[in-house]
Design an enzyme around this catalytic site. Structure first.
Site, mmCIF file in Angstrom:
data_model
loop_
_atom_site.group_PDB
_atom_site.id
_atom_site.type_symbol
_atom_site.label_atom_id
_atom_site.label_comp_id
_atom_site.label_asym_id
_atom_site.label_seq_id
_atom_site.Cartn_x
_atom_site.Cartn_y
_atom_site.Cartn_z
ATOM 1 N N HIS A 140 -2.631 -18.468 -10.349
ATOM 2 C CA HIS A 140 -3.845 -19.064 -10.920
ATOM 3 C C HIS A 140 -3.726 -19.104 -12.438
ATOM 4 O O HIS A 140 -3.457 -18.099 -13.084
ATOM 5 C CB HIS A 140 -5.060 -18.233 -10.508
ATOM 6 C CG HIS A 140 -6.363 -18.904 -10.773
ATOM 7 N ND1 HIS A 140 -6.879 -19.891 -9.956
ATOM 8 C CD2 HIS A 140 -7.280 -18.734 -11.767
ATOM 9 C CE1 HIS A 140 -8.058 -20.287 -10.421
ATOM 10 N NE2 HIS A 140 -8.316 -19.609 -11.526
ATOM 11 N N MET A 197 -8.990 -22.767 -20.842
ATOM 12 C CA MET A 197 -10.282 -22.732 -21.518
ATOM 13 C C MET A 197 -10.133 -23.373 -22.891
ATOM 14 O O MET A 197 -9.150 -23.116 -23.597
ATOM 15 C CB MET A 197 -10.770 -21.284 -21.671
ATOM 16 C CG MET A 197 -10.811 -20.491 -20.384
ATOM 17 S SD MET A 197 -11.387 -18.794 -20.673
ATOM 18 C CE MET A 197 -10.942 -18.014 -19.106
ATOM 19 N N ASP A 227 -5.705 -20.257 -15.823
ATOM 20 C CA ASP A 227 -7.005 -20.610 -16.401
ATOM 21 C C ASP A 227 -6.841 -21.340 -17.728
ATOM 22 O O ASP A 227 -6.188 -20.827 -18.651
ATOM 23 C CB ASP A 227 -7.840 -19.347 -16.634
ATOM 24 C CG ASP A 227 -8.328 -18.729 -15.340
ATOM 25 O OD1 ASP A 227 -9.017 -19.427 -14.576
ATOM 26 O OD2 ASP A 227 -8.007 -17.560 -15.076
ATOM 27 N N ASP A 242 -13.362 -16.772 -7.339
ATOM 28 C CA ASP A 242 -12.754 -16.259 -8.572
ATOM 29 C C ASP A 242 -13.774 -15.411 -9.322
ATOM 30 O O ASP A 242 -14.854 -15.892 -9.667
ATOM 31 C CB ASP A 242 -12.315 -17.448 -9.438
ATOM 32 C CG ASP A 242 -11.615 -17.027 -10.722
ATOM 33 O OD1 ASP A 242 -11.445 -15.817 -10.954
ATOM 34 O OD2 ASP A 242 -11.231 -17.929 -11.492
ATOM 35 N N GLY A 243 -13.408 -14.142 -9.567
ATOM 36 C CA GLY A 243 -14.234 -13.281 -10.393
ATOM 37 C C GLY A 243 -14.570 -11.956 -9.741
ATOM 38 O O GLY A 243 -15.227 -11.923 -8.704
ATOM 39 N N GLY A 244 -14.079 -10.857 -10.306
ATOM 40 C CA GLY A 244 -14.410 -9.535 -9.803
ATOM 41 C C GLY A 244 -13.840 -9.227 -8.438
ATOM 42 O O GLY A 244 -14.394 -8.412 -7.696
ATOM 43 N N MET A 294 -17.361 -19.632 -8.315
ATOM 44 C CA MET A 294 -17.247 -18.649 -9.383
ATOM 45 C C MET A 294 -18.174 -17.473 -9.080
ATOM 46 O O MET A 294 -19.383 -17.650 -8.945
ATOM 47 C CB MET A 294 -17.621 -19.268 -10.729
ATOM 48 C CG MET A 294 -16.652 -20.326 -11.235
ATOM 49 S SD MET A 294 -14.972 -19.692 -11.498
ATOM 50 C CE MET A 294 -15.263 -18.382 -12.705
ATOM 51 N N MET A 353 -11.495 -25.104 -17.317
ATOM 52 C CA MET A 353 -12.823 -24.786 -17.840
ATOM 53 C C MET A 353 -12.918 -25.461 -19.199
ATOM 54 O O MET A 353 -12.822 -24.821 -20.256
ATOM 55 C CB MET A 353 -13.008 -23.267 -17.931
ATOM 56 C CG MET A 353 -13.164 -22.610 -16.578
ATOM 57 S SD MET A 353 -13.094 -20.802 -16.637
ATOM 58 C CE MET A 353 -11.309 -20.564 -16.469
ATOM 59 N N GLY A 378 -15.142 -17.926 -18.232
ATOM 60 C CA GLY A 378 -14.830 -17.786 -19.648
ATOM 61 C C GLY A 378 -14.159 -16.493 -20.040
ATOM 62 O O GLY A 378 -13.472 -16.434 -21.053
ATOM 63 N N PHE A 379 -14.319 -15.443 -19.234
ATOM 64 C CA PHE A 379 -13.741 -14.145 -19.569
ATOM 65 C C PHE A 379 -13.248 -13.445 -18.309
ATOM 66 O O PHE A 379 -13.862 -13.565 -17.245
ATOM 67 C CB PHE A 379 -14.774 -13.238 -20.256
ATOM 68 C CG PHE A 379 -15.315 -13.789 -21.545
ATOM 69 C CD1 PHE A 379 -14.647 -13.573 -22.736
ATOM 70 C CD2 PHE A 379 -16.476 -14.540 -21.554
ATOM 71 C CE1 PHE A 379 -15.149 -14.092 -23.931
ATOM 72 C CE2 PHE A 379 -16.981 -15.065 -22.729
ATOM 73 C CZ PHE A 379 -16.315 -14.843 -23.925
ATOM 74 N N SER A 399 -4.375 -14.270 -11.107
ATOM 75 C CA SER A 399 -4.669 -14.968 -12.354
ATOM 76 C C SER A 399 -3.852 -14.391 -13.504
ATOM 77 O O SER A 399 -4.001 -13.220 -13.866
ATOM 78 C CB SER A 399 -6.155 -14.854 -12.690
ATOM 79 O OG SER A 399 -6.407 -15.373 -13.972
ATOM 80 N N SER A 407 -7.395 -8.822 -13.063
ATOM 81 C CA SER A 407 -7.285 -7.414 -13.459
ATOM 82 C C SER A 407 -6.866 -6.535 -12.290
ATOM 83 O O SER A 407 -6.041 -5.623 -12.449
ATOM 84 C CB SER A 407 -8.625 -6.923 -14.018
ATOM 85 O OG SER A 407 -9.023 -7.690 -15.132
ATOM 86 N N GLY A 433 -12.197 -9.813 -16.163
ATOM 87 C CA GLY A 433 -12.653 -8.430 -16.079
ATOM 88 C C GLY A 433 -14.126 -8.239 -15.798
ATOM 89 O O GLY A 433 -14.633 -7.118 -15.918
ATOM 90 N N HIS A 441 -7.070 -24.070 -13.133
ATOM 91 C CA HIS A 441 -8.534 -24.115 -13.213
ATOM 92 C C HIS A 441 -8.923 -24.562 -14.616
ATOM 93 O O HIS A 441 -8.737 -23.829 -15.588
ATOM 94 C CB HIS A 441 -9.093 -22.727 -12.904
ATOM 95 C CG HIS A 441 -10.576 -22.625 -12.999
ATOM 96 N ND1 HIS A 441 -11.227 -21.400 -13.046
ATOM 97 C CD2 HIS A 441 -11.560 -23.559 -13.049
ATOM 98 C CE1 HIS A 441 -12.526 -21.607 -13.117
ATOM 99 N NE2 HIS A 441 -12.750 -22.908 -13.132
#
Length: 219
Positions: A31, A35, A33, A176-178, A138, A66, A143-144, A6, A199, A146, A64
């Site tokens: 990826h 927003m 994003d 997606d995420g962490g 998700m 959002m 929206g954020f 991302s 990240s 990290g 993606h």
């Protein structure tokens, strides 16, 4: 395993070098994003930035959305070079319109993806199992960048994999995420096909981080 770094987490003070490293890594997708500050409380990239990435990287452009108006933005980003456009089931107010948007995205010549927030009942995705090309789970609130991985996402991946297999769909499951080497392995074992990592990739050695997520190639 497809790795989709991302660019939300890219170091923009060192864009050229990081993109060169990314292009030479084992990543297959990029990826992107989008927003709008309405569907999620943040603002990110417009279509001109995607056009620039299309010139700078040969990787598959995984966009993606959002956004509160995915019908408008789908066309904008398809014209900018998106190869897969994923929108949120929560952003469309009827099954009829959701089916229509998937068909519209296909009409642009792009793959169509559908996503759901972590607290949305996964059953909201079931009407589209044989129509969408990708389903994005998700594993953080959108929206954020990290954020920490939500452990409950593993059960959602496994459930979605069961549904897709049962109906004979070849749609991909993206998460997606962490994502890191540990959470990525959990997702892969549950049935994921694509891992989005921001990240973890861009704040470490890019090639090594991407390689650590290519689980099928390590077997």
């Amino acid at each position: 395993m497809i790795v989709s770094p991302s660019v939300l987490s890219l170091d923009y003070s060192d864009t050229k070098q990081q993109l060169e490293e990314l292009n030479q890594s084992g990543a297959q997708w990029l990826h992107f994003d989008v927003m709008d500050g309405a569907f999620v409380p943040n603002l990110t990239f417009g279509p001109d930035i995607l056009k620039a990435f299309c010139k700078a990287s040969p990787l598959f452009k995984d966009v993606h959305l959002m956004v509160a108006d995915p019908f408008f933005f789908a066309e904008v980003f398809a014209k900018a070079g998106a190869e897969c456009i994923t929108f949120h089931v929560e952003a469309v107010d009827s099954e009829e319109k959701t089916h229509a948007l998937i068909q519209t995205i296909h009409g642009f010549g792009a793959k169509a993806g559908l996503s759901a927030k972590p607290k949305t009942d996964l059953a909201a995705l079931r009407p589209y199992l044989q129509e969408a090309d990708l389903f994005l789970i998700m594993s953080v609130e959108p929206g954020f960048g990290g954020q920490s991985f939500m452990e409950g996402s593993i059960a959602r991946i496994a459930q979605l994999r069961e549904w897709l297999d049962a109906c004979g769909s070849d749609a991909l499951i993206e998460v997606d995420g962490g994502i890191n080497a540990t959470t990525g392995r959990l997702c892969a074992d549950a049935g994921a096909d694509v891992l989005v990592a921001g990240s973890y990739v861009f704040k470490n050695n890019i090639k090594e981080a991407v390689a650590s997520l290519c689980f099928d190639e390590q077997l």
